[in-house]
Motif scaffolding. Structure first.
Motif, short mmCIF file in Angstrom:
data_model
loop_
_atom_site.label_atom_id
_atom_site.label_comp_id
_atom_site.label_asym_id
_atom_site.label_seq_id
_atom_site.Cartn_x
_atom_site.Cartn_y
_atom_site.Cartn_z
N SER A 7 0.80 -0.87 -0.14
CA SER A 7 0.10 -0.30 0.20
C SER A 7 1.13 1.13 0.26
O SER A 7 2.03 0.67 -0.39
N ILE A 8 -0.04 2.08 -0.38
CA ILE A 8 0.97 3.59 -0.10
C ILE A 8 2.02 4.38 1.19
O ILE A 8 1.92 3.45 2.83
N PRO A 9 3.05 4.50 0.94
CA PRO A 9 3.47 4.58 2.20
C PRO A 9 3.11 5.90 3.30
O PRO A 9 2.77 6.88 2.36
N HIS A 10 3.35 5.50 4.41
CA HIS A 10 3.14 6.86 5.42
C HIS A 10 4.32 7.65 5.27
O HIS A 10 5.43 7.18 5.91
N VAL A 11 3.45 8.67 5.91
CA VAL A 11 4.88 10.41 6.19
C VAL A 11 4.72 10.71 7.30
O VAL A 11 3.27 11.67 7.01
N LEU A 39 -0.28 10.79 4.65
CA LEU A 39 0.73 12.40 5.97
C LEU A 39 -0.38 11.64 6.96
O LEU A 39 -1.34 11.87 7.31
N THR A 40 0.72 11.39 7.98
CA THR A 40 0.33 11.09 9.75
C THR A 40 1.10 12.11 10.23
O THR A 40 1.78 13.28 9.99
N LEU A 202 -7.01 14.71 0.35
CA LEU A 202 -7.67 13.81 0.94
C LEU A 202 -8.32 13.47 2.13
O LEU A 202 -7.75 12.82 2.76
N VAL A 203 -9.42 14.15 2.19
CA VAL A 203 -9.71 13.82 4.29
C VAL A 203 -10.89 12.99 3.55
O VAL A 203 -11.86 13.36 3.07
N ILE A 225 -3.44 4.71 8.23
CA ILE A 225 -3.84 4.39 9.26
C ILE A 225 -4.65 5.36 9.46
O ILE A 225 -4.89 6.85 8.79
N GLU A 226 -5.28 5.33 10.71
CA GLU A 226 -7.25 5.68 10.99
C GLU A 226 -6.66 7.69 11.10
O GLU A 226 -5.56 7.77 11.56
N GLY A 227 -7.12 8.71 10.30
CA GLY A 227 -6.48 9.85 10.19
C GLY A 227 -5.89 10.85 9.52
O GLY A 227 -5.70 11.67 9.67
N ALA A 228 -5.10 9.48 9.02
CA ALA A 228 -3.87 9.97 7.78
C ALA A 228 -5.19 10.61 6.81
O ALA A 228 -5.85 11.02 6.39
#
Length: 314
Positions: A7-11, A39-40, A202-203, A225-228
Motif C-alpha cells: 500500500s502507499i507509504p506513510h510520512v 500524511l500522519t 484527501l480527508v 492509518i486512521e486520521g491520515a
C-alpha cells in the motif's frame, strides 16, 4: 487484477520541523515510487475533519430543488453545486456515481485573476461556509509544506513553489457518493483517472473503495492509518517534473455490501498553480535517459483542456 501486497507509504509530518532532510527524502521517494503518500501527525484538527464530514452529509441531504439553486451552468462546475451524473472520467463510457460542491479561495476585494470566482454558499446551512473555509485553509498550508520538501527533492530552492501556488485556483470538493441501488450498474463511484492539478489532499472518507494502480498493473486498495491524509501527485506536477513524479491512476470502486448500501462522503482538496504559471519541465528532471516529454503550457490553459475532457466544460 487486485493486489493486497503493498500500500502507499506513510510520512510523518512532524519531520518537517524535526528533520527536514529526512522528510524531503520520505516525500520524494514515496512520490517517485507510488505517486501517493499518506500524511500522519499532520496537525489538522481531527474534530474539524469529523465536523466537516458531518456538515457535508447535511449539505447533500438538502432537497434537490434547494441544491439546484446553487448550480451555476456555464461555469464548468467551478463553484457551487454539480448534480449527480455530470462528471465522467477521461475516456470512460459511463458517468461517475457522485454529486459534489466546489469551494474556491476566499478573497477580499477584487480577485488578482478572473479565474478566482466568488464562492457560492448555501443559505440553508451557514455552518458549511465556516467549516469548508477552515478545512480549505488547513489543507492549503499542509500542501505547501509538502511542496517545500518536493522543491528540495527536485533540486530547487525550498520556497520554489510558494509564489506559484499562493493565488492558485485551488478547489475544495465536498463529495457525496449515494448508496448504490442497482448492483448491476456499469457505472462506478469514480472511474479510473488521474488528477489534473499539482497535489491532491484527501480527508475522509469513512468507507472503503479508493484504489490505486500499481506499476505492476494491479489495483491496490488504499489502506491507511486512521486520521491520515492521503496526498497524491497530479498531472500538472507530473508535467513539471518531466514524469519523474507520476500522476498515478486511481478510482473509487463500488464496495460490497453493507458499504454499498450507505453513502460515502469525502473532501478532496485540489491544489493548483496560479493561473498564469507556465508549466515547463524542470531542467533537473531532463536527461538523456529521460528527454523532455511535454511542451510548456500555462496552468489555466491546461486546466481548461482537461475540464473539457471530463465533461465539466463543453
Amino acid at each position: 487484477m487486485q493486489s493486497t501486497n503493498h500500500s502507499i507509504p506513510h510520512v510523518d509530518m512532524r519531520r518537517y520541523d524535526e528533520d527536514f532532510q529526512a522528510f524531503t527524502k520520505d516525500v520524494g521517494n514515496g512520490y517517485e515510487e507510488y505517486g501517493f503518500i499518506a500524511l500522519t501527525n499532520h496537525g489538522v484538527d481531527t474534530q474539524l475533519i469529523e465536523r466537516a464530514l458531518d456538515t457535508c452529509r447535511d449539505l447533500f441531504a438538502l432537497p434537490e430543488d434547494v441544491k439546484m439553486k446553487y448550480h451555476r451552468p456555464g461555469q464548468g462546475g467551478a463553484r457551487g453545486y454539480t448534480p449527480f451524473g455530470t462528471e465522467i472520467a477521461k475516456d470512460a463510457k459511463h458517468v461517475d456515481l457522485k454529486e459534489f460542491w466546489h469551494v474556491g479561495r476566499e478573497l477580499e476585494g477584487e480577485p488578482p485573476y478572473p479565474q478566482l470566482l466568488p464562492n457560492v454558499w448555501p443559505e440553508e446551512l451557514p455552518e458549511f461556509k465556516r467549516d469548508m473555509t477552515l478545512v480549505y485553509q488547513e489543507l492549503d498550508k499542509l500542501g505547501n509544506k509538502v511542496l517545500d520538501a518536493l522543491a528540495v527533492f527536485l533540486e530547487q530552492p525550498r520556497d520554489f513553489f510558494r509564489d506559484k501556488v499562493n493565488l492558485g485556483n485551488s478547489i475544495l470538493r465536498p463529495l457525496h457518493y449515494p448508496p448504490i441501488i442497482d448492483e448491476g450498474t456499469p457505472s462506478v463511484r469514480a472511474g479510473a483517472h488521474e488528477d489534473i492539478n499539482v497535489l491532491t489532499l484527501l480527508v475522509g472518507s469513512r468507507e472503503p473503495g479508493l484504489e490505486v494502480l500499481a506499476k505492476d498493473g494491479t489495483w491496490v486498495p488504499v489502506t491507511i492509518i486512521e486520521g491520515a491524509i492521503i496526498c497524491n501527485v497530479g498531472d500538472m506536477l507530473q508535467r513539471l517534473t518531466n514524469h519523474k513524479l507520476p500522476s498515478t491512476t486511481h478510482r473509487v470502486v463500488n464496495p460490497p455490501m453493507p458499504y454499498s448500501a450507505k453513502s460515502r462522503y469525502s473532501i478532496p482538496f485540489f491544489l493548483h498553480f496560479n493561473p498564469d504559471v507556465l508549466i515547463t519541465p524542470l531542467s533537473s528532471c531532463i536527461s538523456e535517459e529521460n528527454p523532455q516529454k511535454d511542451e510548456p503550457i500555462t496552468a489555466d490553459d491546461y486546466l481548461m483542456e482537461r475540464l473539457r475532457e471530463i465533461g465539466l466544460v463543453k
